[in-house]
Design an enzyme around this catalytic site. Structure first.
Site, PDB file in Angstrom:
ATOM      1  N   GLY A 148       0.885  -1.324  -0.033  1.00 24.44           N
ATOM      2  CA  GLY A 148       0.003   0.045  -0.002  1.00 24.44           C
ATOM      3  C   GLY A 148       0.910   1.247  -0.041  1.00 24.44           C
ATOM      4  CG  ASN A 149       2.182   5.380   1.531  1.00 25.58           C
ATOM      5  OD1 ASN A 149       3.420   5.745   1.613  1.00 25.58           O
ATOM      6  ND2 ASN A 149       1.333   6.300   1.692  1.00 25.58           N
ATOM      7  CD  GLU A 176       2.805   7.390 -12.081  1.00 31.22           C
ATOM      8  OE1 GLU A 176       2.542   6.898 -12.849  1.00 31.22           O
ATOM      9  OE2 GLU A 176       1.844   7.867 -11.299  1.00 31.22           O
ATOM     10  N   GLY A 177       5.397   4.769  -8.502  1.00 28.40           N
ATOM     11  CA  GLY A 177       6.334   3.691  -8.798  1.00 28.40           C
ATOM     12  C   GLY A 177       5.696   2.237  -8.936  1.00 28.40           C
ATOM     13  CG  HIS A 178       3.472   0.960  -5.385  1.00 26.81           C
ATOM     14  ND1 HIS A 178       3.557   2.110  -4.499  1.00 26.81           N
ATOM     15  CD2 HIS A 178       3.809  -0.114  -4.662  1.00 26.81           C
ATOM     16  CE1 HIS A 178       4.085   1.436  -3.524  1.00 26.81           C
ATOM     17  NE2 HIS A 178       4.358   0.462  -3.458  1.00 26.81           N
ATOM     18  CD  GLN A 232       7.682  -7.478   3.788  1.00 26.28           C
ATOM     19  OE1 GLN A 232       6.998  -8.020   3.116  1.00 26.28           O
ATOM     20  NE2 GLN A 232       8.630  -6.353   3.025  1.00 26.28           N
ATOM     21  CB  SER A 287      10.877   4.678  -1.601  1.00 25.89           C
ATOM     22  OG  SER A 287      10.843   3.982  -0.206  1.00 25.89           O
ATOM     23  CB  SER A 288       5.982   3.633   0.772  1.00 26.90           C
ATOM     24  OG  SER A 288       5.413   3.240  -0.312  1.00 26.90           O
TER      25      SER A 288
HETATM   26  O1  PAF Z   1       7.868  -4.976  -2.188  1.00 26.34           O
HETATM   27  C1  PAF Z   1       6.931  -4.901  -1.106  1.00 26.34           C
HETATM   28  O2  PAF Z   1       6.355  -3.865  -0.977  1.00 26.34           O
HETATM   29  C2  PAF Z   1       6.940  -6.069  -0.315  1.00 26.34           C
HETATM   30  O3  PAF Z   1       8.128  -6.465   0.151  1.00 26.34           O
HETATM   31  C3  PAF Z   1       5.948  -7.147  -0.876  1.00 26.34           C
HETATM   32  C4  PAF Z   1       6.847  -7.814  -2.145  1.00 26.34           C
HETATM   33  C5  PAF Z   1       4.755  -6.760  -1.176  1.00 26.34           C
HETATM   34  C6  PAF Z   1       5.887  -8.287   0.182  1.00 26.34           C
HETATM   35  O4  PAF Z   1       5.371  -7.769   1.283  1.00 26.34           O
END
Ligand code: PAF
Length: 298
Positions: free
Chosen positions: A27-28, A31-33, A57, A182-183
């Site tokens: 989430g958050n 434009e990269g996503h 993680q 980046s977020s």
């Molecule tokens: O790159 C990310 O945003 C995270 O590491 C992912 C791949 C969604 C896994 O939680």
């Protein structure tokens, strides 16, 4: 766009086919996503995104609790790029019992660079990605090249587990001044935001120096000899130390600034210097309390 919260709703939304292209996120969205979504969309298959901030993680001292959660604006952005299904489970849905089965990542990949400075990070990523793949059962999935090592971990996991999923890589999107999107950029103060592109500039300088050293080494071909190889590799190691020092002098706390082989992220050998397209510069450094990463293939 259909928003589904449970695995059974997801299965109902997707039907029996396994043709979807999947873009996992925390989430958050920026434009990269969205560029990853557009890349996924270009395949013409149904596009599935996920939003799940994956506790596994994050180390206890990291930003799991404060990680920005911006669900409504994220949904708007996903609609704007034509996402078909958003899978947004809560923790009870994805981890209904303690996740005691985990994906162990290999030595020499999972415990270097990001894995060295964020122990357990790739185990958490690989575990959730495998779970999400099991939920979505996509034909293909898209990951960003900004998380270079993560992309490699996912590719290797998919290969070793024979998962029938094609992994596509999306180019890093940058702000006008070169900062990789980046977020976590949102954590930067105004002064830090102005300083942040120095990470990419330092990687550029390191890559340029490494390319010069490789060029000098190649110029001695066809038989540069062992002494020349040792000199070239020592000079490369010095260039890495210089890059770290340059960033530290600007007030950063670098974790690493290194040149590695694209193929396996191992330290380059002299033979790698003979080719013009085998290397990548990777860096991670903290600016104030914000940790940024970036990379540059050359
Ligand atoms: O790159 C990310 O945003 C995270 O590491 C992912 C791949 C969604 C896994 O939680």
């Amino acid at each position: 766009m259909q928003i589904v919260r449970t695995v059974s709703e997801l299965r109902a939304a997707l039907g029996p086919g396994r043709s979807a292209v999947f873009v996992p996120t925390m989430g958050n969205l920026h434009e990269g996503h969205l560029s990853l979504m557009r890349l996924g969309r270009s395949a013409g298959a149904p596009l599935v995104a996920s939003i799940f901030v994956n506790r596994l993680q994050f180390a206890p001292h990291e930003d799991f609790a404060s990680y920005p959660r911006t669900f409504e604006p994220d949904c708007e952005k996903l609609r704007s790029v034509g996402c078909d299904v958003l899978f947004a489970p809560d923790e009870r849905e994805l981890y209904p019992v303690e996740q005691t089965f985990r994906v162990t990542t290999p030595h020499g990949l999972g415990d270097i660079l990001e894995g060295q400075f964020r122990p357990g990070f790739f185990e958490g990523v690989a575990t959730v990605v495998l779970k999400l793949f099991g939920c979505v059962q996509p034909a293909a999935a898209v990951f960003g090249m900004k998380d270079y090592q993560q992309l490699m971990v996912v590719r290797r996991m998919v290969t070793q587990f024979n998962l029938p999923i094609g992994i596509r890589a999306g180019a890093t999107m940058r702000e006008a001044d070169g900062l990789a999107m980046s977020s976590r950029n949102g954590y930067l103060s105004a002064a830090e935001r102005a300083e942040a592109p120095a990470l990419q500039r330092t990687l550029q300088a390191l890559a340029q120096r490494a390319a010069e050293l490789a060029g000098e080494y190649r110029a001695q071909a066809p038989s540069p000899g062992e002494a020349a190889a040792a000199r070239a590799l020592q000079a490369l190691a010095q260039a890495e130390r210089d890059a770290q020092a340059a960033l530290a002098a600007r007030g950063w706390t670098p974790d690493y600034l290194v040149v590695r082989r694209r193929a396996d992220l191992a330290q380059p050998e002299s033979g790698d210097l003979l080719h013009g397209d085998r290397l990548v510069a990777l860096g991670a450094a903290r600016l104030g309390t914000t940790r940024l990463i970036d990379n540059l293939e050359f």
